[in-house]
Design a protein around this motif. Structure first.
Motif, PDB file in Angstrom:
ATOM      1  N   ILE A   1      52.494 -28.111 -22.441  1.00 24.46           N
ATOM      2  CA  ILE A   1      53.498 -27.049 -22.328  1.00 24.46           C
ATOM      3  C   ILE A   1      54.435 -27.372 -21.176  1.00 24.46           C
ATOM      4  CG2 ILE A   1      53.873 -24.591 -21.887  1.00 24.46           C
ATOM      5  CD1 ILE A   1      50.991 -24.153 -22.985  1.00 24.46           C
ATOM      6  N   ALA A   2      55.731 -27.261 -21.436  1.00 22.39           N
ATOM      7  CA  ALA A   2      56.738 -27.463 -20.396  1.00 22.39           C
ATOM      8  C   ALA A   2      57.627 -26.228 -20.323  1.00 22.39           C
ATOM      9  CB  ALA A   2      57.582 -28.703 -20.674  1.00 22.39           C
ATOM     10  N   LEU A   3      58.106 -25.951 -19.130  1.00 24.24           N
ATOM     11  CA  LEU A   3      58.993 -24.808 -18.878  1.00 24.24           C
ATOM     12  C   LEU A   3      60.328 -25.323 -18.381  1.00 24.24           C
ATOM     13  CD1 LEU A   3      59.703 -21.790 -18.249  1.00 24.24           C
ATOM     14  CD2 LEU A   3      58.565 -22.129 -16.033  1.00 24.24           C
ATOM     15  N   THR A   4      61.405 -24.880 -19.011  1.00 26.05           N
ATOM     16  CA  THR A   4      62.731 -25.197 -18.502  1.00 26.05           C
ATOM     17  C   THR A   4      63.353 -23.938 -17.910  1.00 26.05           C
ATOM     18  OG1 THR A   4      65.001 -25.854 -19.067  1.00 26.05           O
ATOM     19  CG2 THR A   4      63.678 -24.956 -20.854  1.00 26.05           C
ATOM     20  N   ILE A   5      63.891 -24.082 -16.707  1.00 23.91           N
ATOM     21  CA  ILE A   5      64.586 -22.993 -16.010  1.00 23.91           C
ATOM     22  C   ILE A   5      66.028 -23.445 -15.872  1.00 23.91           C
ATOM     23  CG2 ILE A   5      64.651 -21.555 -13.955  1.00 23.91           C
ATOM     24  CD1 ILE A   5      61.713 -22.353 -13.442  1.00 23.91           C
ATOM     25  N   ALA A   6      66.899 -22.917 -16.703  1.00 20.94           N
ATOM     26  CA  ALA A   6      68.261 -23.460 -16.781  1.00 20.94           C
ATOM     27  C   ALA A   6      69.175 -22.478 -17.507  1.00 20.94           C
ATOM     28  CB  ALA A   6      68.245 -24.818 -17.498  1.00 20.94           C
TER      29      ALA A   6
ATOM     30  N   THR B   1      58.921 -23.774 -23.292  1.00 21.94           N
ATOM     31  CA  THR B   1      59.139 -22.394 -22.889  1.00 21.94           C
ATOM     32  C   THR B   1      60.375 -22.376 -21.989  1.00 21.94           C
ATOM     33  OG1 THR B   1      57.720 -22.594 -20.931  1.00 21.94           O
ATOM     34  CG2 THR B   1      56.676 -21.913 -22.991  1.00 21.94           C
ATOM     35  N   SER B   2      60.930 -21.189 -21.739  1.00 21.03           N
ATOM     36  CA  SER B   2      62.213 -21.173 -21.033  1.00 21.03           C
ATOM     37  C   SER B   2      62.403 -19.921 -20.200  1.00 21.03           C
ATOM     38  CB  SER B   2      63.369 -21.291 -22.032  1.00 21.03           C
ATOM     39  OG  SER B   2      63.387 -20.182 -22.918  1.00 21.03           O
TER      40      SER B   2
ATOM     41  N   THR C   1      62.975 -14.238 -12.440  1.00 23.44           N
ATOM     42  CA  THR C   1      61.603 -14.120 -11.948  1.00 23.44           C
ATOM     43  C   THR C   1      60.674 -13.587 -13.032  1.00 23.44           C
ATOM     44  OG1 THR C   1      62.295 -13.766  -9.661  1.00 23.44           O
ATOM     45  CG2 THR C   1      60.140 -12.924 -10.276  1.00 23.44           C
ATOM     46  N   ALA C   2      61.117 -12.566 -13.755  1.00 21.53           N
ATOM     47  CA  ALA C   2      60.285 -11.971 -14.798  1.00 21.53           C
ATOM     48  C   ALA C   2      60.007 -12.967 -15.923  1.00 21.53           C
ATOM     49  CB  ALA C   2      60.969 -10.729 -15.354  1.00 21.53           C
ATOM     50  N   GLN C   3      61.002 -13.764 -16.290  1.00 19.54           N
ATOM     51  CA  GLN C   3      60.810 -14.753 -17.357  1.00 19.54           C
ATOM     52  C   GLN C   3      59.793 -15.816 -16.956  1.00 19.54           C
ATOM     53  OE1 GLN C   3      64.664 -16.062 -19.357  1.00 19.54           O
ATOM     54  NE2 GLN C   3      65.462 -14.873 -17.630  1.00 19.54           N
ATOM     55  N   VAL C   4      59.943 -16.349 -15.745  1.00 19.59           N
ATOM     56  CA  VAL C   4      59.009 -17.375 -15.276  1.00 19.59           C
ATOM     57  C   VAL C   4      57.604 -16.802 -15.179  1.00 19.59           C
ATOM     58  CG1 VAL C   4      58.424 -18.915 -13.358  1.00 19.59           C
ATOM     59  CG2 VAL C   4      60.812 -18.644 -14.047  1.00 19.59           C
ATOM     60  N   SER C   5      57.494 -15.604 -14.630  1.00 21.57           N
ATOM     61  CA  SER C   5      56.191 -14.973 -14.475  1.00 21.57           C
ATOM     62  C   SER C   5      55.523 -14.714 -15.823  1.00 21.57           C
ATOM     63  CB  SER C   5      56.349 -13.663 -13.706  1.00 21.57           C
ATOM     64  OG  SER C   5      55.110 -13.011 -13.565  1.00 21.57           O
ATOM     65  N   ALA C   6      56.318 -14.285 -16.809  1.00 22.36           N
ATOM     66  CA  ALA C   6      55.761 -14.003 -18.138  1.00 22.36           C
ATOM     67  C   ALA C   6      55.135 -15.254 -18.746  1.00 22.36           C
ATOM     68  CB  ALA C   6      56.852 -13.449 -19.048  1.00 22.36           C
ATOM     69  N   VAL C   7      55.808 -16.384 -18.573  1.00 22.05           N
ATOM     70  CA  VAL C   7      55.286 -17.641 -19.122  1.00 22.05           C
ATOM     71  C   VAL C   7      54.047 -18.088 -18.350  1.00 22.05           C
ATOM     72  CG1 VAL C   7      55.765 -20.089 -19.491  1.00 22.05           C
ATOM     73  CG2 VAL C   7      57.514 -18.383 -20.022  1.00 22.05           C
ATOM     74  N   ALA C   8      54.179 -18.168 -17.018  1.00 24.94           N
ATOM     75  CA  ALA C   8      53.113 -18.748 -16.210  1.00 24.94           C
ATOM     76  C   ALA C   8      51.865 -17.878 -16.154  1.00 24.94           C
ATOM     77  CB  ALA C   8      53.627 -19.014 -14.795  1.00 24.94           C
ATOM     78  N   SER C   9      51.997 -16.557 -16.389  1.00 24.61           N
ATOM     79  CA  SER C   9      50.833 -15.679 -16.357  1.00 24.61           C
ATOM     80  C   SER C   9      50.019 -15.761 -17.643  1.00 24.61           C
ATOM     81  CB  SER C   9      51.270 -14.233 -16.122  1.00 24.61           C
ATOM     82  OG  SER C   9      52.032 -13.753 -17.236  1.00 24.61           O
ATOM     83  N   ASP C  10      50.593 -16.370 -18.675  1.00 27.17           N
ATOM     84  CA  ASP C  10      49.932 -16.399 -19.976  1.00 27.17           C
ATOM     85  C   ASP C  10      49.572 -17.810 -20.439  1.00 27.17           C
ATOM     86  OD1 ASP C  10      49.070 -15.212 -22.519  1.00 27.17           O
ATOM     87  OD2 ASP C  10      50.879 -16.126 -23.358  1.00 27.17           O
TER      88      ASP C  10
ATOM     89  N   LEU D   1      53.158 -20.365  -7.850  1.00 25.27           N
ATOM     90  CA  LEU D   1      52.486 -20.343  -9.148  1.00 25.27           C
ATOM     91  C   LEU D   1      51.771 -21.668  -9.432  1.00 25.27           C
ATOM     92  CD1 LEU D   1      55.260 -18.643 -11.317  1.00 25.27           C
ATOM     93  CD2 LEU D   1      53.073 -17.638 -10.635  1.00 25.27           C
ATOM     94  N   PRO D   2      50.709 -21.642 -10.227  1.00 21.45           N
ATOM     95  CA  PRO D   2      49.973 -22.867 -10.571  1.00 21.45           C
ATOM     96  C   PRO D   2      50.657 -23.627 -11.710  1.00 21.45           C
ATOM     97  CG  PRO D   2      48.895 -20.987 -11.564  1.00 21.45           C
ATOM     98  CD  PRO D   2      50.037 -20.427 -10.754  1.00 21.45           C
ATOM     99  N   VAL D   3      51.753 -24.318 -11.396  1.00 21.56           N
ATOM    100  CA  VAL D   3      52.477 -25.077 -12.415  1.00 21.56           C
ATOM    101  C   VAL D   3      52.377 -26.563 -12.107  1.00 21.56           C
ATOM    102  CG1 VAL D   3      54.090 -23.198 -12.883  1.00 21.56           C
ATOM    103  CG2 VAL D   3      54.673 -24.911 -11.156  1.00 21.56           C
ATOM    104  N   GLY D   4      52.665 -27.378 -13.125  1.00 20.24           N
ATOM    105  CA  GLY D   4      52.626 -28.819 -12.979  1.00 20.24           C
ATOM    106  C   GLY D   4      53.827 -29.342 -12.217  1.00 20.24           C
ATOM    107  N   PRO D   5      54.039 -30.662 -12.245  1.00 19.60           N
ATOM    108  CA  PRO D   5      55.127 -31.272 -11.483  1.00 19.60           C
ATOM    109  C   PRO D   5      56.491 -30.726 -11.892  1.00 19.60           C
ATOM    110  CG  PRO D   5      54.145 -32.847 -13.013  1.00 19.60           C
ATOM    111  CD  PRO D   5      53.250 -31.668 -12.978  1.00 19.60           C
ATOM    112  N   VAL D   6      57.376 -30.614 -10.900  1.00 17.82           N
ATOM    113  CA  VAL D   6      58.699 -30.020 -11.093  1.00 17.82           C
ATOM    114  C   VAL D   6      59.760 -31.115 -11.048  1.00 17.82           C
ATOM    115  CG1 VAL D   6      60.387 -28.380 -10.189  1.00 17.82           C
ATOM    116  CG2 VAL D   6      57.930 -27.873 -10.027  1.00 17.82           C
ATOM    117  N   VAL D   7      60.556 -31.197 -12.100  1.00 17.75           N
ATOM    118  CA  VAL D   7      61.697 -32.116 -12.154  1.00 17.75           C
ATOM    119  C   VAL D   7      62.946 -31.295 -11.897  1.00 17.75           C
ATOM    120  CG1 VAL D   7      62.989 -33.763 -13.569  1.00 17.75           C
ATOM    121  CG2 VAL D   7      60.504 -33.564 -13.839  1.00 17.75           C
TER     122      VAL D   7
END
Length: 269
Positions: free
Chosen positions: A8-13, A38-39, A64-73, A100-106
């Protein structure tokens, strides 16, 4: 039946209504690599192949709410950070990624366009420098962003190497100074530095007017490869191969600078 484990990868953009860059390019890139995307949207842009006509920033609380929703689940194996636009959003994202407990950040530090136009104000540049760079496993500035961060002109390969060294000293674990905006033989040549290893990564330039989304796609592909378990430098090499292939099969859509072909294996050509 036990579900197949999917990275799973998260894009914040930001969102690109024309579909060539931003969140849209990132999610297509994740899908190509068989990574669940996820985004968290930071901005909504009205744009097409000819340019941007409107930008509406999301409130920092919404990001903040979007990132939290993804990372909490979900388990987030890697994060790609693109357009953050203003200081409030940068601070909000930095606060979350630092806790938050996320993987490496690019981090693709969207500050200056490939043509050299500054896209964010000085306060946002300062916030990116102080808040986001130390969180980056890999930072991917273009030539002009590297010039701004390193405080030096970049005209030669040695300039790119020195800029990578200077930017690395600002906190990211590794830096990839991109040479897409360089001239002559250096076009398509990137420089990697992780504090120990200095590498020159060159590919044969692809001649096409349809290059929209290359920077977004490269950083997303790096994040996807990290989510799949690649080591950082190997993730960069594989991501460059993907972008180069996608440039060979661009999409001639619209009347301006079209996007690269994220799904090129499905292209009937």
């Amino acid at each position: 039946m036990t579900p197949f484990p999917v990275p799973i990868a998260l894009t914040i953009a930001g969102s690109d209504s024309g579909g060539g860059a931003g969140i849209q390019a990132d999610l297509r890139t994740f899908s190509f690599h068989r990574v669940h995307g996820t985004s968290a949207l930071t901005a909504i842009t009205a744009q097409n192949t000819r340019g941007v006509t409107r930008v509406d920033l999301m409130p920092p609380e919404s990001v903040t709410a979007q990132v939290s929703a993804v990372a909490s689940d979900m388990r987030v194996d890697a994060v790609k950070v693109g357009m953050l636009a203003q200081r409030g959003i940068i601070d909000a994202v930095a606060d979350q990624l630092g806790s938050l407990p996320v993987g490496p950040v690019v981090v693709d530090p969207v500050m200056v366009s490939r043509a050299g136009s500054q896209l964010i104000d000085d306060a946002a540049v300062a916030a990116l420098r102080s808040r986001m760079l130390p969180l980056a496993a890999i930072l991917t500035p273009n030539r002009h962003e590297a010039r701004l961060l390193a405080g030096m002109d970049i005209e030669t390969l040695e300039d790119m190497r020195e800029a990578a060294r200077r930017i690395h000293a600002l906190g990211p674990r590794a830096v990839l100074v991109k040479g897409g905006g360089m001239q002559g033989a250096l076009r398509g040549t990137d420089v990697w530095f992780d504090g120990a290893q200095l590498e020159t990564l060159a590919v044969e330039p692809v001649e096409t007017p349809n290059t929209h989304g290359t920077g977004c796609t490269l950083s997303a592909a790096i994040a996807a490869r990290l989510a799949l378990g690649s080591a950082p430098l190997e993730a960069v090499r594989l991501a460059k191969e993907y972008v180069t292939a996608a440039l060979r099969y661009p999409l001639a859509v619209g009347h301006g600078n079209g996007p690269i072909g994220h799904f090129f294996p499905l292209n009937p050509r």
